[in-house]
Write an enzyme that holds these catalytic residues in place. Structure first.
Site, PDB file in Angstrom:
ATOM      1  CE  LYS A 115      -4.438  -1.663   1.428  1.00 54.85           C
ATOM      2  NZ  LYS A 115      -5.538  -1.750   2.356  1.00 54.85           N
ATOM      3  CE  LYS A 201      -6.220  -7.464  -1.069  1.00 55.94           C
ATOM      4  NZ  LYS A 201      -6.789  -7.475   0.238  1.00 55.94           N
ATOM      5  CE  LYS A 204     -14.247  -3.681   1.360  1.00 54.45           C
ATOM      6  NZ  LYS A 204     -13.097  -3.743   2.273  1.00 54.45           N
TER       7      LYS A 204
HETATM    8  N1  AQP Z   1      -9.497 -11.014  -2.910  1.00 51.00           N
HETATM    9  C1  AQP Z   1      -9.800 -11.569  -1.735  1.00 51.00           C
HETATM   10  N2  AQP Z   1      -9.930 -12.919  -1.619  1.00 51.00           N
HETATM   11  C2  AQP Z   1     -10.253 -13.491  -0.425  1.00 51.00           C
HETATM   12  N3  AQP Z   1     -10.476 -12.751   0.709  1.00 51.00           N
HETATM   13  C3  AQP Z   1     -10.377 -11.414   0.641  1.00 51.00           C
HETATM   14  N4  AQP Z   1     -10.532 -10.420   1.546  1.00 51.00           N
HETATM   15  C4  AQP Z   1     -10.314  -9.216   0.959  1.00 51.00           C
HETATM   16  N5  AQP Z   1     -10.001  -9.389  -0.339  1.00 51.00           N
HETATM   17  C5  AQP Z   1     -10.031 -10.742  -0.582  1.00 51.00           C
HETATM   18  C6  AQP Z   1     -10.898 -10.634   2.942  1.00 51.00           C
HETATM   19  O1  AQP Z   1     -12.046  -9.846   3.221  1.00 51.00           O
HETATM   20  C7  AQP Z   1     -12.015  -9.451   4.601  1.00 51.00           C
HETATM   21  C8  AQP Z   1     -12.350  -7.997   4.720  1.00 51.00           C
HETATM   22  O2  AQP Z   1     -11.398  -7.225   4.052  1.00 51.00           O
HETATM   23  P1  AQP Z   1     -11.234  -5.674   4.368  1.00 51.00           P
HETATM   24  O3  AQP Z   1     -12.217  -4.925   3.639  1.00 51.00           O
HETATM   25  O4  AQP Z   1     -11.232  -5.388   5.786  1.00 51.00           O
HETATM   26  O5  AQP Z   1      -9.790  -5.441   3.964  1.00 51.00           O
HETATM   27  P2  AQP Z   1      -9.020  -5.648   2.701  1.00 51.00           P
HETATM   28  O6  AQP Z   1      -8.275  -6.928   2.753  1.00 51.00           O
HETATM   29  O7  AQP Z   1      -8.215  -4.441   2.659  1.00 51.00           O
HETATM   30  O8  AQP Z   1     -10.107  -5.731   1.520  1.00 51.00           O
HETATM   31  P3  AQP Z   1      -9.912  -5.190   0.103  1.00 51.00           P
HETATM   32  O9  AQP Z   1     -11.137  -5.435  -0.646  1.00 51.00           O
HETATM   33  O10 AQP Z   1      -8.676  -5.727  -0.498  1.00 51.00           O
HETATM   34  O11 AQP Z   1      -9.792  -3.645   0.342  1.00 51.00           O
HETATM   35  P4  AQP Z   1      -8.599  -2.692   0.002  1.00 51.00           P
HETATM   36  O12 AQP Z   1      -8.686  -2.548  -1.453  1.00 51.00           O
HETATM   37  O13 AQP Z   1      -8.940  -1.458   0.752  1.00 51.00           O
HETATM   38  O14 AQP Z   1      -7.330  -3.337   0.433  1.00 51.00           O
HETATM   39  C9  AQP Z   1     -10.621  -9.798   5.125  1.00 51.00           C
HETATM   40  O15 AQP Z   1     -10.726 -10.944   5.945  1.00 51.00           O
HETATM   41  C10 AQP Z   1      -9.828 -10.113   3.886  1.00 51.00           C
HETATM   42  O16 AQP Z   1      -8.866 -11.110   4.150  1.00 51.00           O
END
Ligand code: AQP
Length: 339
Positions: A115, A201, A204
């Site tokens: 990040k 991956k 969001k």
């Molecule tokens: N691509 C993924 N595959 C499987 N699990 C995933 N998680 C996120 N992306 C994937 C799991 O979703 C839960 C919540 O995630 P979060 O929103 O708290 O954080 P994150 O990992 O930061 O999610 P994003 O979508 O990837 O957001 P950004 O883009 O902000 O980084 C967690 O348990 C995560 O493991």
């Protein structure tokens, strides 16, 4: 059995969040209820401020995420559903753990490196220290099971290291302050990849909406995204070995298997030899079959903001009670007196 996990309320929840995490929240909620345990799922709004965000949108996105979680099957009568900002113990415990966490540990976190990219100096301190808040989130409730996707495994290992060092430094073996939490990572679909690039991956924060299936997408949007998903010209193999070096094809098979609650081998046994022209519409249909009812419930629930606020208020009051004994023990262990 104490289940604790969180999800950030920024951006739209997607298929990766659902298969990697939310679906397991629901499974564990029911297991915990059957064993007289507890399940706490929180909206990580304190985490959301570690990256640039729009303050005027944060509460609305938090309520939308509550509606999503309930639409996916979380039951506020069984699960303590709340947002961090209403439970100050999370931020307090984070500070108490800051003396235990080591700079070197945080420096090794791959999410921080990803990040922050090349501009580490320009990042917020919150982005760097966010895994300590995550440790506080789960240690506060003596979590035993933490359902997360593969990408969070390293942060949970850090939480275990922090718990162990704190217990060693400030408590006795007979009366540790914190329980070591165990990650609960699904065997299948632990890491769903972007539809546009099989090496990244699904996320969001990825600018292209075509890279992910949002839980709020309509059937047509899902079908369009699957149709445009990056693939290769080869037909599907009939065994997993044939997917080596074909990240995008592997991702679509993984998604189908997870949605159909079967194995990738079984999917290949059925569709091996066929091209994506045939497989993609079948996948789109499966997506609509599983996610369609969730979307319908979400659309209904999100209109009732008062009911969603009430769920959070009740959950926060329960969480404040549940977290108090551990927070008190942590203050005492550090020699901090609060009369
Ligand atoms: N691509 C993924 N595959 C499987 N699990 C995933 N998680 C996120 N992306 C994937 C799991 O979703 C839960 C919540 O995630 P979060 O929103 O708290 O954080 P994150 O990992 O930061 O999610 P994003 O979508 O990837 O957001 P950004 O883009 O902000 O980084 C967690 O348990 C995560 O493991």
């Amino acid at each position: 059995m104490i289940v604790v996990s969180g999800i950030q309320p920024t951006g739209k929840p997607h298929l990766g969040n659902y298969l990697g995490a939310i679906r397991n929240y629901v499974k564990l909620q029911d297991e915990a209820a059957a064993q007289d345990g507890k399940c706490l799922i929180f909206l990580a709004d304190l985490h959301a401020i570690s990256m640039p965000h729009e303050p005027q949108d944060l509460h609305a996105s938090t309520l939308e995420m509550v509606a999503t979680l309930v639409a996916c099957g979380l039951d506020p009568a069984k699960t303590v559903l709340f947002n961090q900002a209403q439970v100050p113990a999370h931020a307090e415990l984070q500070w108490l753990l800051m003396g235990t966490a080591r700079m070197g540990w945080l420096n090794r976190m791959t999410q921080w490196k990803d990040k922050a990219g090349k501009n580490r100096e320009g990042q917020s301190v919150a982005l760097f220290s966010y895994p300590v808040l995550q440790a506080a989130d789960v240690l506060l409730y003596q979590a035993t099971h933490v359902p997360v996707g593969e990408d969070q495994k390293q942060h949970l290992e850090l939480a275990r290291d922090i718990a162990q060092k704190f217990n060693n430094d400030f408590a006795s073996e007979e009366a540790p302050v914190f329980t070591q939490p165990e990650p609960y990572i699904p065997k299948a679909a632990a890491r769903i990849m972007s539809l546009r690039d099989g090496s990244r991956k699904m996320s969001k924060s990825e600018p292209s909406d075509m890279s992910r299936i949002n839980l709020s997408d309509t059937a047509d949007e899902m079908a369009q995204k699957v149709k445009k998903a990056k693939t290769d010209p080869e037909p599907l193999p009939s065994e997993m070995a044939g997917l080596e070096g074909r990240a995008e094809a592997l991702n679509l098979i993984t998604i189908f298997a997870a949605l159909a609650e079967t194995t990738p081998d079984a999917v290949l046994a059925e569709y091996g030899g066929q091209g994506f022209g045939h497989f993609k519409p079948v996948l789109a249909e499966k997506l609509v079959e599983v996610l369609g009812p969730i979307r319908t419930r979400f659309v209904e629930l999100k209109e009732d903001r008062e009911a969603l606020d009430a769920i959070l208020a009740r959950g926060a009051s329960q969480a404040r009670e549940l977290g108090r004994p551990t927070l008190d023990s942590a203050y005492r262990a550090l020699g901090l007196v609060r009369n």
